[in-house]
Design an enzyme around this catalytic site. Structure first.
Site, PDB file in Angstrom:
ATOM      1  N   CYS A 107       0.859  -1.180   0.000  1.00 25.48           N
ATOM      2  CA  CYS A 107       0.000   0.000   0.000  1.00 25.48           C
ATOM      3  C   CYS A 107       0.898   1.233   0.000  1.00 25.48           C
ATOM      4  CB  CYS A 107      -0.881  -0.012   1.253  1.00 25.48           C
ATOM      5  SG  CYS A 107      -1.968   1.424   1.388  1.00 25.48           S
ATOM      6  N   HIS A 153     -10.190   1.410   1.465  1.00 22.38           N
ATOM      7  CA  HIS A 153      -9.689   2.761   1.779  1.00 22.38           C
ATOM      8  C   HIS A 153     -10.842   3.767   1.860  1.00 22.38           C
ATOM      9  CE1 HIS A 153      -5.326   2.815   1.886  1.00 22.38           C
ATOM     10  NE2 HIS A 153      -5.225   2.145   0.767  1.00 22.38           N
TER      11      HIS A 153
HETATM   12 ZN    ZN Z   1      -3.626   1.134  -0.040  1.00 19.51          ZN
END
Ligand code: ZN
Length: 190
Positions: A107, A153
């Protein structure tokens, strides 16, 4: 314009994104900037929270990855994944389906931290595209994984939340160090 990517420890990463009511000129500019930022960091997905804005907007492009396949179906027919790339999802609603699949993930808000994450192998997606037009499709493989990661997210959920207890314990020090460093740099900016 390449934007600054928000790192773990910044509170915006825990905020649920607000629905986008209209794809305004500002939103279109934001989409361009998010793609530029994502490509600059060699990522395959970026959510609005990661550039400090809690909105239901994410950009994805899996074309740079050749060793992890993606699949696409539109209207129950197989389609070329490239045909929807680069992909903008506004106000996405997803329905995970199929078997659980485990694969490596990183990420951009967690530099240098990687772990295997279990998600659904396929996902049905309904969203608006960059023009504000409705789109719907079924994704599989890496694309399904990227979409689930990014939609998390948009709801304030991070891949650390989905790590196994064992992986999380092994990565604990790195995760905590990142959180502390982010908090420190935020305090300095104030
Ligand atoms: Zn991410």
């Amino acid at each position: 314009m390449v934007l600054e990517i928000v790192k773990y420890g910044h509170p915006v990463l825990r905020e649920r994104g607000a629905r986008i009511k209209e794809v305004s000129a500002d939103i279109r500019q934001l989409i361009d900037d998010m793609f530029e930022t994502m490509y600059d960091s060699k990522g395959i997905g970026l959510a609005a929270q990661q550039i400090g804005i809690a909105s239901q907007l994410t950009v994805i492009d899996v074309r740079g990855v050749t060793d992890r396949p993606s699949t696409l179906e539109i209207g129950s027919k197989p389609a070329d994944v490239e045909s929807i790339m680069p992909l903008v999802l506004i106000n996405p609603k997803i329905t995970p389906l199929g078997e659980p699949a485990t694969g490596p993930e990183g990420c951009l808000s967690f530099p240098e931290i990687f772990a295997d994450i279990t998600r659904s192998e396929k996902v049905d997606v309904k969203a608006l595209d960059a023009k504000g037009d409705p789109i719907s499709f079924r994704a599989g493989g890496l694309l399904a994984r990227a979409i689930q990661h990014e939609v998390d997210h948009l709801n304030g959920v991070l891949f650390v939340d989905k790590m196994t207890a064992k992986d999380k314990a092994e990565l604990r020090a790195e995760i905590d160090d990142l959180h502390t460093a982010t908090k420190k740099s935020l305090a300095k900016k104030k």
